[in-house]
Design a protein around this motif. Structure first.
Motif, PDB file in Angstrom:
ATOM      1  N   LYS A   3       0.814  -1.217   0.000  1.00 23.04           N
ATOM      2  CA  LYS A   3       0.000   0.000   0.000  1.00 23.04           C
ATOM      3  C   LYS A   3       0.847   1.267   0.000  1.00 23.04           C
ATOM      4  O   LYS A   3       0.342   2.338  -0.355  1.00 23.04           O
ATOM      5  CB  LYS A   3      -0.931   0.003   1.218  1.00 23.04           C
TER       6      LYS A   3
ATOM      7  N   VAL B  83      -8.397  -6.812  -1.806  1.00 21.68           N
ATOM      8  CA  VAL B  83      -9.022  -5.976  -2.837  1.00 21.68           C
ATOM      9  C   VAL B  83     -10.204  -5.217  -2.260  1.00 21.68           C
ATOM     10  O   VAL B  83     -10.362  -4.010  -2.481  1.00 21.68           O
ATOM     11  CB  VAL B  83      -9.462  -6.837  -4.039  1.00 21.68           C
ATOM     12  N   ARG B  84     -11.054  -5.903  -1.517  1.00 24.66           N
ATOM     13  CA  ARG B  84     -12.236  -5.250  -0.929  1.00 24.66           C
ATOM     14  C   ARG B  84     -11.832  -4.194   0.096  1.00 24.66           C
ATOM     15  O   ARG B  84     -12.475  -3.153   0.229  1.00 24.66           O
ATOM     16  CB  ARG B  84     -13.127  -6.301  -0.257  1.00 24.66           C
TER      17      ARG B  84
ATOM     18  N   TYR C 162      -4.997   0.967  -1.486  1.00 21.91           N
ATOM     19  CA  TYR C 162      -3.848   0.883  -2.384  1.00 21.91           C
ATOM     20  C   TYR C 162      -3.687   2.119  -3.268  1.00 21.91           C
ATOM     21  O   TYR C 162      -2.825   2.158  -4.137  1.00 21.91           O
ATOM     22  CB  TYR C 162      -3.947  -0.382  -3.244  1.00 21.91           C
TER      23      TYR C 162
ATOM     24  N   GLY D 133      -9.219  -2.295   0.135  1.00 21.61           N
ATOM     25  CA  GLY D 133      -8.694  -1.075  -0.478  1.00 21.61           C
ATOM     26  C   GLY D 133      -7.462  -0.544   0.227  1.00 21.61           C
ATOM     27  O   GLY D 133      -6.730  -1.275   0.897  1.00 21.61           O
TER      28      GLY D 133
END
Length: 284
Positions: A26, A57-58, A62, A60
């Protein structure tokens, strides 16, 4: 799909089974994070890694980075479940390894549509085998979702029984074919990874060579490789300045009712102006 103006200079593989690595990504300056369920994950950890990838992914966090999940091949015990869970999480793309036919792309697309019809997730394909390279054209035009080709040259060298040389001479045909096909299909193409982590000079040499061939970026296996890769694939100040001059000359010619411009003794057409606009978009 069409080629993106989104930078894909550096695409870093991160094992989905390593929570610390996923968190670290991240804050890294790579353009793409490839969350890996394939080579980097042991068989007994595949299921847990699949869940971790979807949760990353869910969750977040990034930022500007594209999130791509590399699944296992569809003919493995994990592939179909990988795709179903990945499609549900809606990453930017799902990367299918060792693609050798258009049929595999069509099957992947059908699986994704079955989970989330019309979702934004693109398909990326890894080309790693002689059969895959010979079927490149069919693969590249197999789906409107296809957005990028990713090279796996390490496996290809072994399959060819070739010797890996400094100039990658045995791979020149495959490299040129990959770029040619990607441009014909109007999609992006990434060079394969450089395996020697502490050899920055060798990495930079490969990055420069890949850019000369026309690749959009390179896959990486370690965070230390990001900065040299970004520098190699980013437009230089000179390229940006020249792009501005090309656009200005072409727009001036158009205002004068001309279809062509002349800059420094060279003819400038619409295709040159389009290429210059892409340089500026990438620089931004």
């Amino acid at each position: 799909m069409t080629a993106s103006n989104r930078p894909r200079r550096s695409a870093l593989y991160m094992p989905a089974s390593n929570a610390r690595a996923l968190e670290k990504a991240k804050a890294l300056d790579c353009d793409v994070v490839i969350i890996d369920l394939e080579d980097a994950v042991a068989p007994d950890a595949k299921q847990a890694a699949r869940t971790a990838a979807a949760e990353a992914v869910r969750g977040g966090g990034y930022g500007h980075r594209e999130l791509v999940i590399r699944v296992n091949r569809l003919d493995t015990p994990w592939g179909i479940a990988d795709v179903q869970e990945a499609a549900e999480a809606e990453p930017d793309a799902i990367l299918l390894p060792k693609v050798e036919s258009a049929a595999e792309v069509v099957q992947l697309e059908a699986l994704m549509e079955g989970v989330r019809p019309n979702a934004r997730t693109a398909i990326w394909c890894m080309i790693e085998t002689p059969r895959g390279f010979l079927k490149l054209k069919d693969i590249a035009f197999a789906s409107h979702r296809l957005g990028c080709l990713v090279m796996g040259f390490a496996d290809l060298v072994k399959d060819l029984r070739a010797v890996e040389t400094v100039d990658r001479l045995p791979l020149h045909y495959a490299m040129s074919r990959a770029v040619m096909t990607a441009r014909a299909a109007n999609i992006d193409v990434l060079d394969g990874m450089y395996p020697i982590i502490k050899d920055e000079e060798g990495l930079v040499r490969q990055c420069r060579q890949a850019r000369e061939f026309g690749f959009d970026g390179k896959t990486l296996i370690h965070p230390s490789q990001i900065a040299p890769c970004n520098a190699a694939f980013a437009p230089s100040e000179e390229e940006v300045a020249q792009a501005r001059r090309i656009i200005e000359a072409f727009e001036t010619a158009r205002e004068e009712g001309k279809g062509l411009a002349v800059l420094d003794g060279q003819m400038i057409e619409a295709l040159h102006a389009d290429a210059a606009r892409r340089v500026l978009a990438m620089a931004r």
